[in-house]
Each structure stands twice: as structure tokens, then as C-alpha cells.
Design a protein around this motif. Structure first.
Motif, PDB file in Angstrom:
ATOM      1  N   GLU A  95       0.920  -1.247   0.041  1.00 32.69           N
ATOM      2  CA  GLU A  95      -0.109  -0.139  -0.045  1.00 32.69           C
ATOM      3  C   GLU A  95       0.924   1.307  -0.055  1.00 32.69           C
ATOM      4  O   GLU A  95       0.158   2.462   0.050  1.00 32.69           O
ATOM      5  N   THR A  96       2.299   1.147  -0.081  1.00 36.10           N
ATOM      6  CA  THR A  96       3.136   2.286  -0.211  1.00 36.10           C
ATOM      7  C   THR A  96       3.708   2.321  -1.351  1.00 36.10           C
ATOM      8  O   THR A  96       3.969   1.260  -2.170  1.00 36.10           O
ATOM      9  N   TRP A  97       4.172   3.314  -1.943  1.00 38.46           N
ATOM     10  CA  TRP A  97       4.737   3.806  -3.137  1.00 38.46           C
ATOM     11  C   TRP A  97       6.223   2.970  -3.055  1.00 38.46           C
ATOM     12  O   TRP A  97       6.934   3.315  -2.263  1.00 38.46           O
ATOM     13  N   LYS A  98       6.457   2.137  -3.968  1.00 40.28           N
ATOM     14  CA  LYS A  98       7.834   1.982  -4.146  1.00 40.28           C
ATOM     15  C   LYS A  98       8.251   1.634  -5.721  1.00 40.28           C
ATOM     16  O   LYS A  98       7.506   1.461  -6.564  1.00 40.28           O
ATOM     17  N   VAL A  99       9.561   1.422  -5.887  1.00 44.47           N
ATOM     18  CA  VAL A  99      10.111   1.323  -7.142  1.00 44.47           C
ATOM     19  C   VAL A  99      10.289  -0.257  -7.403  1.00 44.47           C
ATOM     20  O   VAL A  99      11.321  -0.705  -6.414  1.00 44.47           O
ATOM     21  N   HIS A 100       9.807  -0.727  -8.034  1.00 43.82           N
ATOM     22  CA  HIS A 100      10.289  -2.185  -8.598  1.00 43.82           C
ATOM     23  C   HIS A 100      10.907  -2.517  -9.750  1.00 43.82           C
ATOM     24  O   HIS A 100      10.522  -1.652 -10.823  1.00 43.82           O
ATOM     25  N   ARG A 101      11.890  -3.150  -9.483  1.00 51.08           N
ATOM     26  CA  ARG A 101      12.931  -3.602 -10.953  1.00 51.08           C
ATOM     27  C   ARG A 101      12.736  -5.205 -11.403  1.00 51.08           C
ATOM     28  O   ARG A 101      12.985  -5.909 -10.294  1.00 51.08           O
ATOM     29  N   LEU A 102      13.013  -5.259 -12.595  1.00 51.20           N
ATOM     30  CA  LEU A 102      12.862  -6.749 -13.160  1.00 51.20           C
ATOM     31  C   LEU A 102      13.802  -6.621 -14.281  1.00 51.20           C
ATOM     32  O   LEU A 102      13.894  -5.887 -15.067  1.00 51.20           O
ATOM     33  N   SER A 103      14.843  -7.389 -14.179  1.00 49.23           N
ATOM     34  CA  SER A 103      15.588  -7.959 -15.317  1.00 49.23           C
ATOM     35  C   SER A 103      14.933  -8.219 -16.639  1.00 49.23           C
ATOM     36  O   SER A 103      14.114  -8.960 -16.545  1.00 49.23           O
ATOM     37  N   VAL A 104      15.616  -7.953 -17.702  1.00 45.30           N
ATOM     38  CA  VAL A 104      15.046  -8.301 -18.969  1.00 45.30           C
ATOM     39  C   VAL A 104      16.117  -9.187 -19.649  1.00 45.30           C
ATOM     40  O   VAL A 104      17.147  -9.038 -19.599  1.00 45.30           O
ATOM     41  N   PRO A 105      15.695 -10.512 -19.937  1.00 42.98           N
ATOM     42  CA  PRO A 105      16.819 -11.474 -20.681  1.00 42.98           C
ATOM     43  C   PRO A 105      17.237 -10.838 -21.685  1.00 42.98           C
ATOM     44  O   PRO A 105      16.801 -10.141 -22.457  1.00 42.98           O
ATOM     45  N   ALA A 106      18.528 -11.100 -22.104  1.00 43.56           N
ATOM     46  CA  ALA A 106      19.302 -10.643 -23.141  1.00 43.56           C
ATOM     47  C   ALA A 106      18.610 -11.244 -24.459  1.00 43.56           C
ATOM     48  O   ALA A 106      18.164 -12.240 -24.571  1.00 43.56           O
ATOM     49  N   PRO A 107      18.215 -10.198 -25.508  1.00 46.26           N
ATOM     50  CA  PRO A 107      17.654 -10.659 -26.610  1.00 46.26           C
ATOM     51  C   PRO A 107      18.484 -11.686 -27.530  1.00 46.26           C
ATOM     52  O   PRO A 107      19.625 -11.710 -27.365  1.00 46.26           O
TER      53      PRO A 107
END
Length: 762
Positions: A95-107
Motif C-alpha cells: 500500500e506504499t509507493w515503491k520502485v520495483h525492478r525486473l531484469s529483461v533477458p538478453a535478446p
């Protein structure tokens, strides 16, 4: 400046501003709500369905995806992230603002061994899908809402990015440009300052509204470059050595560097860059800054077009006033209005719009020679009710909502007939189509309203004669006469002398002497097979109807001449939609958005203000027709209209909107937009369906969606903005005044139901 796409080491989408519309198609079919205040000084967009999509173009594949979001559901929930159909993982929202990050597999390199991270434009689609509880346990319906502040498709090393931060990054948010200015060059977008796009910027004693570059970054604009276009801007830097780079990327994938400016001292400096060599082309204009650790800015970047001269038109307040001694007389305004809508009549049935055609339309052609012809005019929907509502209200179909067979006009929309009646004109309507009737709310603002659809008087022979007789008895006072003839609508039933000139020899086939609605439907459903011979006969019957209708139009125009009314009357002739005759595999109307369906044969005659024989090539649309009529007549605008006058296209000393676009709706979940030479047809859930270069391919036979990405993105950006904010003046100014009316659903009686079934609307 709000149209700028921000590249901050990758595409940065600010969902809390109007910036989102270029990535969300204005919320149409993408699951996003409008930006709203979300507390803690944040504006954000809600996900209004189970999933929400973002769309755009990118130069390099991202290494990670970052999302600043929160859930309003007690206990939070899980949000899965998919990029181009590939699931990246799930975000555990609280319920609080957070920055979430996910890596993207190399193309993965393609078959030719080409690295997908190469600097070429490619389309991307990001899907955020709600999964319910925080345990990611399934796809069940979820309560509460998810709010998203921004999304960042960040480029760079995925390995380095993942090592640098956990999947859920802590908040770190300097709140102002001044605070952000001290951040390192590789500044993360988990600061508010990083996402700022435009605002006031002071360097020394001078203040400019600017595109703000707290760190090195680029801004992209998709443009249809106008003739004689020139980019003018102030380059603002607080330190020497800051580079300002101007590039243009064209549809063929070539990048042209037009300017590279390095500052020698702090301050603002004006610069100008020629764009004329790209005139008439779709481009991506890129403005990039390099080599600065202090904030820099692009002050008021503007594509400037020198004004052209044109005939003077008197302001409404000066109508009837005498010209000062020694000056040319100010043209008088029209006293009367005649508006004729040719139902189901294709623009290419007339020589002024298709010189190669052989259809006989001498009355219309002669009128066009005395009129200003708008060569690229468009309907805003492909069937009668919503199209005519737009003509009479100046509202887009998505605004007035009268788009379905059982829809009645909203009580609170305001019609041209009401406006002109209010300003002292006697008003009369003679109509042959059952859907433009009192039952559906069209009988407002008329002193006389006659819908003849339930009798033989719907035929043009009676309709135009009755309108002409009304003129004889009501021409002593200013008037507005509306006539809508329906002859080219099915059934195609016309004396053989009108159809035979369009068919060589005798016909023997499955159709017979007339073409009925049931046969049209059978062909479309493949229950009735036809040959090319049959199709030629159907087209001959249709063209015969056009010729028959054209002759009857002459009754009305002759009466205007006979009564001495021509010089005081603005005459407008157009259609409500066209008709497909197997051009793209279909018959009839109401479904597709090809040119034969939505292009309008618009001519406007009033020589004092509209030069006879002039052809206006710029795009116009019917939502602008009522505002243009009122502009010509010197009357106040209609309140709340989406459209604006296109008279500046004729009277060239007045500024007009650029670029000119047209947007059209279809009941089957499609929209189309034309921007310059390019036309995009999009589906609510399918995205880009077709992209055509109408200059090179007027028959719309070659889909360019796969290779002309910049042109497609140009259209997509303008479509998103138009769907989000239909009001053109508000859209241009960046203000928000979005309105939506709600049509009333009515119960059809047996007679009306039969009429609508006969017309193919049920």
C-alpha cells in the motif's frame, strides 16, 4: 512540449500526466484510467481492468523494466509484468509507493545473427497483469485498485543493473530540479526530478519554459513536417561545453544529424534548424543533450511555418459594417444556409474527387466549379446516425455516444439547428433516412421537421421537390434548410436509363433488375456467390442511383437560383458515409474504415468568402463542419463543440491547427486516423491492423505496418491524444476538459425495427 517522448537511458513513461496518452491510446482498450492525484504529491494512473497495456517504439531493447506503483488493496497484491509476450516476473505491491525492478533477458540474435539490441526502431508492448493476493496465487478478480506513477524501460547492462539494486528498490526522491541537478550523469529514474519533462527554467536572469534535461537525455517528437517548416529553439545551459544535438529519423530508417551545438558560456542562445527538406514526410525529431552535469534546457522548441496571405474575412462584430474610405470592401456574410447530405454516396463517385471516374453527376460537378472543394474530407463514423450527429453537433462519435441502432441523442447535446434557430434563422429539415428521426432525438431546433422514410416521399424525386416548395414560401427571412436524400442506399432500384450507361451489354445473372439489402447481406456472409459480371452490374446499379440523386439535387439548386437566393446563401454538400462495393472484400457500410467508406465529397459555395474552383488539399473532418459554417456566417461558436473551424485553410492569413488529422470510429471496435499522407487503422485489442501511405497507395492495397514504424507511431500518438481529449482547442493547449455524453437506449416499435432491418442497421 507535452508531446515529447522522454528517453532517459531508455523509454520513460509518466502515467501521472497527459504524457501517458501516447502510450495508452488515450485509454482506449488498454485498461488505463485518467491521471489522478494519488497522495504524497504524486499523480498516477489506475489500472481499471485486470490488465493494462503500454505501447510504443524503442531504439534499443531494455535491460530492465522499472515500475513505481502501489496497491490500494489491504495486504497488497501481485502484479505480473510481460514485455512483448515474455513474462519477466511478478511485483509484490504494497500500500506504499515503491520502485520495483525486473531484469529483461538478453535478446536472442535473429536468424541472420543480428543483435536485437542494435540501434534500430522496434515496437514494444508492456502488459501489467493483476494476479490477486500477494502470494501470486492466480488470476481471480481483485478488489481495490493498482496505481502506477511511471514505467521505465531502461537500457544498459542487465547484469550490472541487477547487481546494483534489489528487485524492489527503496524510495529516493529529490523533489525538485535543483535537487536533481546534483545527481550523477547515470541518474536513476527513481527520483521525481528525473521524470520532469517541461517547466520553467531560469539561467542567470532569463526565465524560459523549456524541455528540462537535468541529466543527459533525449526527447523525441513524431511529426508530419509542414512545407517551409523550421525548428526554432533556445539552447539553455549553465555551463560551457554542453552539447545540443538535433536529429531526424525518417521512415526508411535513416538518421540525419541536422545540428550539433556546443555552448561556449552559460545562458540562453536562440537557434534555427531547417526542416524543409523533410516536408510532407513522417519523421521522428530527436533533441538530445550531452556532456553536462548541470541542468540544461530546450527553450520553447517550435516548428515555425511562415504565414501565407489570403482574403480578409470580417470578424463577426463587423458584419454589415461599411468599409473605411479607400479600402476594399469587407466580404458580406451569408444570410442563409443550405446543407445537403447525400446518404451512402462515395466521394469517388464525383469527378472533383476522382477525375478518372465515368459517373454522370453534372449537377454536383457544376456546383463544385463554383465552390471551394475540400479534397481530403472525412466522415467521423461509417454509418448514418453517429455521422449525422457529428455533423449537426460538432462532437466526435466517442463524445456524443449516439453510435448504436437503439441509441437516441443525449438530451444535453446542442445541435446546429438549435443554435441557428436561437440566432433568428427559420429552420427546416427534409430527411429520407429512418435513423435521423424524431424517435432518435433529431427533431430539436426545427420549425419544420419532416422525416419521409416511411413513404415514397423518401425518394429524391419528392424530397428535393418538397424542399424546393418550402423555399418558395419561406425565403423572406434568413433560413437554414437541411436535406438528406437516401437514394444510393440499398435497395439499388433505379430506372434502367440511369444504370445502363455503366454496364456494357445485357445483364443475366443472380441479381436481377434491383439490388436488395438481403442480397447485399448474403454476399457479405458468403451465402450468395457472385461473379465479376454480377459485381459489375451491382456497381452499375449503384452508380445509376448516384446519377438519379444528382439530377434531383438540381431541383433544389435551380429553385435557389430562381428565387434570387444564391448570392446570399452558403451551400454545403457532403455525405454521411460511403459504400463498399467489394473494394476490400465487403459490401455495404457500417464496418470497415477504408477510403471508400469514410472519405467525404465536401463542397462549400459562397464566393465572397470561398474562392470558386479552389481545391483545399489539407485534411478536414465533419466534426469541424458546424464550427466552420458558424465561422463563415459570423455567428458565435457552439458551446462544448470538439471541432474547430477549418476556414483558416482558405483564409490563409489566419493561423490554423497543425497537423490536420481526421479520426473515424466503427461499431466493431476499430478506429482510424489520417495524419498527412499516412493512415492507420487500429483495433481495440489488436493494435495496429493496417497502415497505408495514401499518397503512394490511394487504393489501400499495400499494408506498411511492418516497415514504416515511424509513420505508424506518428499516427498512434495522435490517435491516443485525440481519444483522450476530443476537444481540439483543449488538446492543442494541453488543458483538460474531457466530456462524455451518454445516449439513451430506446425500445423500438415494430415499424421502426422493420425500417432499421431494411437499412441493415439491425
Amino acid at each position: 512540449m507535452s508531446r515529447a517522448e522522454l528517453d532517459l537511458e531508455g523509454v520513460f513513461v509518466d502515467l501521472g500526466t497527459a504524457d501517458q496518452h501516447k502510450y495508452t491510446l488515450g485509454g482506449w482498450g488498454t485498461g488505463w484510467g485518467e491521471p489522478e492525484s494519488a497522495g504524497e504529491g504524486t499523480t498516477a494512473a489506475p489500472i481499471e481492468t485486470v490488465s493494462a497495456r503500454l505501447l510504443g517504439l524503442q531504439r534499443r531493447a531494455p535491460a530492465w523494466v522499472e515500475v513505481r506503483a502501489r496497491s490500494e488493496r489491504e495486504g497488497g497484491e501481485s502484479l505480473s509484468v510481460e514485455l512483448d509476450g515474455r513474462e519477466l516476473g511478478a511485483l509484490a505491491l504494497t500500500e506504499t509507493w515503491k520502485v520495483h525492478r525486473l531484469s529483461v533477458p538478453a535478446p536472442v540474435p535473429d536468424e541472420a545473427g543480428k543483435d536485437a539490441t542494435a540501434s534500430e526502431m522496434s515496437r514494444w508492448q508492456l502488459v501489467l497483469r493483476r494476479r490477486g493476493g500477494g502470494d501470486d496465487s492466480g488470476d481471480e478478480a481483485v478488489s481495490g485498485r493498482v496505481l502506477v506513477d511511471w514505467v521505465h524501460l531502461a537500457t544498459g547492462s542487465a547484469t550490472a543493473a541487477t547487481a546494483a539494486a534489489p528487485a524492489t528498490a527503496p524510495e529516493s526522491a529529490p523533489a525538485t530540479m535543483a535537487q536533481a541537478a546534483g545527481a550523477p550523469t547515470a541518474m536513476r529514474p527513481d527520483s521525481v526530478g528525473a521524470g520532469l519533462r517541461a517547466g520553467p527554467m531560469r539561467i542567470g536572469t532569463r526565465l524560459r519554459r523549456a524541455l528540462l534535461a537535468a541529466t543527459p537525455r533525449s526527447f523525441g517528437f513524431y511529426l508530419h513536417v509542414p512545407a517551409q517548416g523550421r525548428l526554432i529553439f533556445d539552447a539553455g545551459a549553465r555551463t560551457a561545453g554542453t552539447e545540443f544535438v538535433v536529429r531526424v529519423r525518417t521512415v526508411d530508417g535513416v538518421t540525419h544529424e541536422l545540428a550539433r551545438i556546443q555552448t561556449e558560456a552559460p545562458g540562453w542562445r536562440e537557434h534555427s534548424v531547417e526542416l524543409a527538406r523533410f516536408a510532407g514526410r513522417a519523421v521522428r525529431l530527436e533533441l538530445a543533450t550531452r556532456g553536462h552535469r548541470e541542468p540544461a534546457g530546450w527553450g520553447e522548441p517550435t516548428v515555425f511555418v511562415p504565414p501565407a496571405s489570403g482574403p480578409e474575412v470580417a470578424p463577426a462584430s463587423e458584419v454589415g459594417a461599411a468599409s473605411p474610405p479607400g479600402e476594399a470592401p469587407v466580404p458580406r456574410r451569408p444570410r442563409n444556409l443550405v446543407l445537403v447530405v447525400l446518404d451512402t454516396t462515395r466521394a469517388d463517385a464525383f469527378a472533383p474527387f476522382a477525375p478518372q471516374n465515368q459517373v454522370r453527376s453534372g449537377i454536383f460537378d457544376a456546383l463544385a466549379e463554383e465552390s471551394t472543394v475540400f479534397v481530403n474530407s472525412y466522415n467521423n463514423e461509417n454509418w448514418t446516425k453517429p455521422s449525422v450527429t457529428t455533423i449537426l453537433s460538432g462532437l466526435y462519435p466517442g463524445t456524443h455516444d449516439s453510435r448504436w441502432a437503439t441509441s437516441s441523442l443525449p438530451d444535453d447535446i446542442y445541435l446546429l439547428s438549435e443554435h441557428l434557430q436561437k440566432h433568428g434563422l427559420t429552420t427546416a429539415a427534409f430527411i429520407g433516412n429512418a435513423v435521423v428521426s424524431e424517435k432518435f432525438g433529431f427533431a430539436r431546433g426545427w420549425d419544420l421537421f419532416r422525416n419521409e422514410s416511411d413513404s415514397q416521399r423518401a425518394n429524391g424525386e419528392y424530397l428535393y421537390r418538397n424542399a424546393a416548395e418550402w423555399l418558395e414560401q419561406n425565403d423572406s427571412a434568413p433560413f437554414f434548410l437541411y436535406v438528406q436524400s437516401v437514394d444510393p442506399h440499398t435497395p439499388y432500384d433505379v430506372p434502367s436509363k440511369y444504370s445502363q450507361p455503366y454496364f456494357s451489354g445485357d445483364y443475366s445473372g443472380v441479381i436481377g433488375d434491383t439490388f436488395e439489402r438481403s442480397e447485399q447481406s448474403g454476399i457479405d456472409r458468403y451465402s450468395l456467390s457472385i461473379t465479376n459480371h454480377d459485381l459489375d452490374w451491382i456497381r452499375a446499379l449503384y452508380h445509376g442511383e448516384v446519377t438519379y440523386q444528382d439530377e434531383r439535387l438540381g431541383y433544389l439548386l435551380d429553385k435557389l437560383e430562381e428565387r434570387g437566393l444564391v448570392d446570399d446563401t452558403l451551400i454545403v454538400v457532403t455525405n454521411d458515409h460511403g459504400e463498399e462495393l467489394r473494394d476490400h472484400g465487403h459490401m455495404g457500410h457500417g464496418w470497415t474504415l477504408y477510403e471508400e467508406m469514410i472519405r467525404a465529397p465536401l463542397v462549400m459555395r459562397y464566393p465572397p468568402l470561398l474562392p470558386p474552383g479552389e481545391r483545399v488539399d489539407a485534411i478536414v473532418e465533419h466534426v469541424d463542419l458546424a464550427p466552420t459554417i458558424l465561422d463563415l456566417m459570423g455567428l458565435p461558436v457552439m458551446p462544448d463543440a470538439d471541432g474547430v473551424s477549418f476556414l483558416p485553410l482558405v483564409n490563409k492569413d489566419r493561423p490554423g491547427l497543425r497537423p490536420r488529422t481526421s479520426v473515424s470510429w466503427s461499431r466493431n471496435g476499430m478506429r482510424s486516423i489520417r495524419v498527412g499522407r499516412w493512415k492507420l487503422i487500429a483495433g481495440e485489442s489488436q493494435g495496429w491492423l493496417r497502415l497505408f501511405d495514401l499518397q503512394a497507395d490511394p487504393d489501400e492495397s499495400e499494408d506498411r505496418a511492418e516497415e514504416a514504424l515511424i509513420a505508424g507511431r506518428l499516427c498512434e500518438v495522435y490517435l491516443g491524444e485525440a481519444l483522450a481529449e476530443p476537444g481540439k482547442l483543449q488538446r492543442l493547449s494541453g488543458s483538460r476538459a474531457r466530456r462524455r455524453y451518454h445516449s439513451r437506449e430506446i425500445e423500438l416499435d415494430d415499424k421502426t425495427r422493420r425500417q432499421l432491418e431494411a437499412l441493415g442497421y439491425l
